[in-house]
Design a protein around this motif. Structure first.
Motif, PDB file in Angstrom:
ATOM      1  N   GLY A 453     -20.760  42.118  39.015  1.00 39.49           N
ATOM      2  CA  GLY A 453     -20.343  40.761  39.325  1.00 39.49           C
ATOM      3  C   GLY A 453     -20.620  39.824  38.164  1.00 39.49           C
ATOM      4  N   LEU A 454     -21.416  38.785  38.421  1.00 37.56           N
ATOM      5  CA  LEU A 454     -21.774  37.811  37.387  1.00 37.56           C
ATOM      6  C   LEU A 454     -23.100  38.144  36.712  1.00 37.56           C
ATOM      7  N   SER A 455     -23.707  39.254  37.075  1.00 37.81           N
ATOM      8  CA  SER A 455     -24.997  39.649  36.499  1.00 37.81           C
ATOM      9  C   SER A 455     -24.792  40.660  35.383  1.00 37.81           C
ATOM     10  N   ILE A 456     -25.436  40.414  34.250  1.00 31.64           N
ATOM     11  CA  ILE A 456     -25.416  41.328  33.110  1.00 31.64           C
ATOM     12  C   ILE A 456     -26.849  41.774  32.851  1.00 31.64           C
ATOM     13  N   TYR A 457     -27.060  43.091  32.789  1.00 28.60           N
ATOM     14  CA  TYR A 457     -28.393  43.650  32.573  1.00 28.60           C
ATOM     15  C   TYR A 457     -28.434  44.316  31.190  1.00 28.60           C
ATOM     16  N   ILE A 458     -29.489  44.037  30.437  1.00 28.94           N
ATOM     17  CA  ILE A 458     -29.657  44.597  29.092  1.00 28.94           C
ATOM     18  C   ILE A 458     -31.004  45.313  29.019  1.00 28.94           C
ATOM     19  N   THR A 461     -35.095  48.618  24.095  1.00 27.44           N
ATOM     20  CA  THR A 461     -36.217  49.544  23.969  1.00 27.44           C
ATOM     21  C   THR A 461     -37.235  49.107  22.923  1.00 27.44           C
ATOM     22  N   GLN A 462     -36.825  48.352  21.916  1.00 35.19           N
ATOM     23  CA  GLN A 462     -37.805  47.926  20.917  1.00 35.19           C
ATOM     24  C   GLN A 462     -38.755  46.883  21.492  1.00 35.19           C
ATOM     25  N   ARG A 463     -38.230  45.957  22.257  1.00 33.74           N
ATOM     26  CA  ARG A 463     -39.096  44.962  22.902  1.00 33.74           C
ATOM     27  C   ARG A 463     -39.657  45.481  24.218  1.00 33.74           C
ATOM     28  N   GLY A 464     -39.110  46.614  24.710  1.00 36.93           N
ATOM     29  CA  GLY A 464     -39.621  47.209  25.945  1.00 36.93           C
ATOM     30  C   GLY A 464     -39.360  46.348  27.162  1.00 36.93           C
ATOM     31  N   VAL A 465     -38.142  45.767  27.256  1.00 40.06           N
ATOM     32  CA  VAL A 465     -37.845  44.869  28.369  1.00 40.06           C
ATOM     33  C   VAL A 465     -36.499  45.239  28.981  1.00 40.06           C
ATOM     34  N   PHE A 466     -36.376  44.937  30.276  1.00 41.33           N
ATOM     35  CA  PHE A 466     -35.113  45.031  31.007  1.00 41.33           C
ATOM     36  C   PHE A 466     -34.863  43.651  31.580  1.00 41.33           C
ATOM     37  N   GLU A 467     -33.755  43.004  31.123  1.00 42.91           N
ATOM     38  CA  GLU A 467     -33.523  41.594  31.442  1.00 42.91           C
ATOM     39  C   GLU A 467     -32.161  41.400  32.095  1.00 42.91           C
ATOM     40  N   ARG A 468     -32.056  40.289  32.837  1.00 38.18           N
ATOM     41  CA  ARG A 468     -30.793  39.940  33.486  1.00 38.18           C
ATOM     42  C   ARG A 468     -30.320  38.584  32.972  1.00 38.18           C
ATOM     43  N   TYR A 469     -29.005  38.522  32.650  1.00 37.60           N
ATOM     44  CA  TYR A 469     -28.339  37.281  32.276  1.00 37.60           C
ATOM     45  C   TYR A 469     -27.308  36.954  33.349  1.00 37.60           C
ATOM     46  N   GLN A 470     -27.026  35.677  33.537  1.00 40.63           N
ATOM     47  CA  GLN A 470     -26.097  35.262  34.572  1.00 40.63           C
ATOM     48  C   GLN A 470     -24.897  34.552  33.947  1.00 40.63           C
ATOM     49  N   LEU A 471     -23.676  34.989  34.318  1.00 41.93           N
ATOM     50  CA  LEU A 471     -22.455  34.356  33.841  1.00 41.93           C
ATOM     51  C   LEU A 471     -22.145  33.106  34.640  1.00 41.93           C
ATOM     52  N   ASP A 472     -21.423  32.186  34.010  1.00 35.63           N
ATOM     53  CA  ASP A 472     -20.987  30.970  34.676  1.00 35.63           C
ATOM     54  C   ASP A 472     -19.984  31.326  35.773  1.00 35.63           C
ATOM     55  N   ASP A 477     -16.702  33.708  31.504  1.00 37.09           N
ATOM     56  CA  ASP A 477     -16.639  34.120  30.101  1.00 37.09           C
ATOM     57  C   ASP A 477     -17.715  33.461  29.252  1.00 37.09           C
ATOM     58  N   ARG A 478     -18.720  32.902  29.874  1.00 36.37           N
ATOM     59  CA  ARG A 478     -19.869  32.350  29.154  1.00 36.37           C
ATOM     60  C   ARG A 478     -21.077  32.362  30.077  1.00 36.37           C
ATOM     61  N   LEU A 479     -22.260  32.242  29.488  1.00 29.59           N
ATOM     62  CA  LEU A 479     -23.473  32.242  30.297  1.00 29.59           C
ATOM     63  C   LEU A 479     -23.611  30.928  31.047  1.00 29.59           C
ATOM     64  N   ALA A 480     -24.185  31.003  32.229  1.00 33.45           N
ATOM     65  CA  ALA A 480     -24.479  29.793  32.986  1.00 33.45           C
ATOM     66  C   ALA A 480     -25.547  28.980  32.267  1.00 33.45           C
ATOM     67  N   ASP A 481     -25.659  27.716  32.639  1.00 36.54           N
ATOM     68  CA  ASP A 481     -26.646  26.845  31.990  1.00 36.54           C
ATOM     69  C   ASP A 481     -28.060  27.395  32.131  1.00 36.54           C
TER      70      ASP A 481
END
Length: 724
Positions: A453-458, A461-472, A477-481
């Motif tokens: 959907g509007l969730s992007i997961y990245i 491995t170098q920073r050792g993190v699993f993060e979520r970004y949210q689309l507008d 076609d761009r990240l939400a505020d």
């Protein structure tokens, strides 16, 4: 008021005797055409030489040239300080590149600034500069010191500054270090006898035509612009360009070799060659081979520099004895006639050679046209590609006799357009100006992208993190505020009494089959499985023990099951769900009698069948553990660094395989019979996908997501028709 000079530029690259008028190692910046905001900074000419092997060499050349150009023009200081800062910035960039990519590239560079009053050079590492001016033929090169330090080395290289007076008729020749094996003063004097860039370039090509090494040379000649006094703005031609160079010459410092002194009117200049009995003038010796640098040849003591002897004022005032008039010997007339005969003979030979070259040119152009037209008429795509390839080879031969002929450029463009049609190239026209999510290549290593959907997961491995970004939600076609990133899981934290190890793999796992929850699943290097769900955050997921499980190279999800690719044991282990966990004993996907080698598999996709991708672009198809006959269509150009594969769930009509090639800036689309449907390329942004790591296709929203080491790009997916 400074002079207005006219520059004439020619570039020659020789590789195994084949001549080209282009090389990615050279950059010419002449701000009169608005290439750079460089008012008062002069024209900048750069020749770069990179030594070493590894991926991304073309991009490395481009980035280093960009660093040199940008740093020089943005440094608000005098010319020498700006050039020094530019070379130091390039050295720091190359060090960081080697550290990040685990490579050992080194480099040499010559940067030139030509102004109305002087030519200033800055050099570090193995390159060579020759300048023929009123001061004679002069050489500049760090190779004079056999203990030179190149760019990218552990120690910082010293930046050598050279300076000569500028004037109409000056000739500048910048070369890579391999020229040291072929340079001699008589040859260079002959090559620079005529102050025209094309003539000098042709002479240099003749000197190095039999060289085995790659030879690159940039030639710049300067002449006074006769039209600049009549008008302040003059439209230039491609071969002769008027370049205002308004930089005021900096004052020479004690540590910088000043330009050769111009004698005052009361002084008399006498030029003479150094006598044989004296020590040879500085040459370009072969540098020592160390630290992975390639050895370059020496001039073996052949290069001698002319010396300037200026008579002092006291010498000039001494009375000189009158010399008796000299009689002209009668043989002078004979010598004159012989010289005239030689000139006529030479002119005749040049005329005949010119006619012969024109005939060869026409012959090769005719052959190229015939091959091109045959390619247009061919009904088979592979046959058409062969015709177009033959046409380009004919053009290469024609370019040996008339490299700048407009007919060659016209036919090359026509061939390129025809090849694009045959190769089913579809341009990706949006989404590549800026990444949707940027990354710092020195601090990050993104390896996987998931989209729901509007969730992007990245997964980084170098920073050792699993993060979520949210689309507008309104555009998609761009990240939400407040679009993130939101940290979901991190190496080193404790989840349910278990410490999370080094994160390695992530998949999107919806509820299906016996699986009861939806959300990402993550596996660490200790083969511990974790789940991230809305409202609950990270939780432990039981994974059945498996004594036969070796190194997990990939994890994939299909129909509720997770699949772990064991590259060491060449097995694919299938784990079936048991409610919220995977505690049921796993089963091998490949039967014991199957002969399968998974050690070289770079990625995997599952849609009911199992698709295994190899770095050379080979895709193997397995169903129920048994290999089935399958092969992808031949593509042009061939795969060179395949890195990711993505498959949708459709089997026949609408079934798609997307394969990313990180070395050719493209994503190729096939149907599931192996037929090529399209080659997707960001045509306006060359090389932006050359560091691609992962791929995700959102066919519902019609987006393609390309994850590179420096950013995540989102582009509209163009319409792709099935092969009839």
């Amino acid at each position: 008021m400074s002079k207005s000079l006219q520059t004439d530029i020619s570039i020659v690259s020789l590789n195994q005797g084949r001549r080209s008028n282009y090389t990615p190692t050279v950059r010419v910046i002449e701000p009169a055409q608005g290439i750079a905001p460089a008012e008062g900074k002069g024209n900048l000419y750069i020749l770069l030489e990179v030594d070493g092997s590894g991926p991304g060499l073309a991009r490395l050349y481009r980035d280093l040239l960009g660093v040199l150009q940008e740093t020089y023009y943005k440094t608000g200081a005098d010319t020498k300080t700006g050039l020094t800062a530019a070379i130091r910035a390039a050295h720091a960039y190359l060090q960081q590149y080697n550290q990040h990519h685990r490579t050992s590239f080194t480099a040499g560079v010559t940067c030139l600034v030509a102004t109305g009053s002087e030519i200033i050079s800055a050099q570090a590492g193995p390159t060579i500069l020759a300048v023929r001016s009123k001061a004679g033929l002069q050489w500049f090169s760090p190779l004079n010191d056999e203990n030179y330090i190149p760019l990218g080395d552990e120690a910082a290289p010293s930046v050598e500054i050279g300076q000569v007076a500028n004037h109409p008729g000056a000739i500048i020749v910048v070369m890579n270090s391999a020229w040291a094996n072929y340079l001699e003063v008589p040859l260079m004097l002959e090559a620079t006898a005529v102050p025209r860039a094309r003539a000098v370039a042709d002479q240099m090509a003749g000197i190095g035509i039999n060289a085995r090494e790659e030879l690159n040379v940039l030639v710049v000649t300067l002449s006074e612009d006769e039209t600049s006094q009549a008008t302040a703005s003059q439209v230039s031609t491609p071969t002769e360009r008027s370049r205002p160079a308004a930089t005021v010459a900096p004052s020479p410092s004690a540590t910088v070799p000043a330009a050769p002194a111009v004698a005052e009117p009361e002084q008399e200049e006498v030029w003479e060659e150094a006598p044989e009995a004296e020590a040879p003038s500085p040459a370009v010796p072969a540098p020592r081979r160390a630290g992975g640098r390639s050895s370059v040849g020496s001039l073996v003591g052949r290069v001698r520099l002319p010396r300037l002897r200026v008579r002092r004022r006291a010498d000039v005032t001494q009375p000189r004895p009158k010399r008796p008039p000299r009689r002209i010997p009668y043989v002078l007339g004979i010598v004159t006639l012989m010289a005239l005969a030689v000139a006529v003979l030479t002119a005749g030979m040049w005329y005949l050679q010119g006619r012969q070259n024109a005939a060869y040119f026409e012959q090769f152009m005719k052959g190229a046209t015939i091959q091109y037209e045959a390619g247009l008429a061919a009904s088979d795509a592979n046959q058409a590609r062969q015709y177009f390839l033959a046409a380009e080879e004919q053009l290469d031969q024609a370019a040996q006799f008339a490299p700048d002929h407009p007919d060659i450029t016209r036919l090359r463009n026509q061939i390129a357009e025809a090849r694009a049609r045959v190769n089913l190239v579809k341009p990706l026209l949006a989404g590549f100006d800026q990444p949707l999510i940027p990354f710092d290549p020195d601090a990050s290593e993104p390896v996987a992208v998931l989209v729901n959907g509007l969730s992007i997961y990245i997964l980084d491995t170098q920073r050792g993190v699993f993060e979520r970004y949210q689309l507008d939600a309104s555009t998609g076609d761009r990240l939400a505020d407040d679009g993130g990133p939101e940290l979901l899981l991190q190496t080193g934290v404790t989840v349910g009494g278990r410490r999370v190890g080094e994160l390695a793999h992530a998949v999107w796992a919806p509820a299906m089959g016996n699986r009861t929850i939806t959300g990402p699943l993550l596996l660490d290097r200790g083969n511990q499985l974790f789940s991230v769900t809305e409202g609950l955050g990270p939780t432990n997921v039981d994974l059945a023990p498996n004594e036969d499980l070796g190194f997990v190279a990939h994890m994939e999800f299909y129909a509720g099951n997770i699949y772990l690719l064991d590259s060491g044991n060449s097995q694919l282990w299938r784990y079936r769900p048991n409610g919220e966990d995977y505690s049921i004993e796993p089963e091998p996907y490949f039967p014991p009698e199957a002969s399968v080698n998974l050690s070289n598999v770079i990625d995997i996709a599952i849609d009911g069948a199992v698709w295994l991708l190899h770095p050379n672009g080979t895709v193997l198809r397995y169903f129920a553990g048994i290999q089935e006959a399958f092969a992808l269509d031949v593509v042009d150009p061939p795969f060179s660094e395949a890195v990711a594969i993505w498959a949708n769930e459709a089997e026949s009509f609408g079934g798609r395989l997307y394969v990313a090639d990180a070395a050719s800036n493209r994503i190729l689309v096939f149907d599931k019979s192996g037929a090529l449907l399209a080659q997707l390329m960001p045509v306006d942004h060359p090389s932006v996908l050359n560091d691609l790591r992962d791929l995700y296709i959102d066919e519902v929203s019609n987006w393609i997501y390309a994850l590179t080491d420096h950013g995540l790009y989102q582009a509209p997916l163009p319409p792709i028709a099935d092969e009839e």
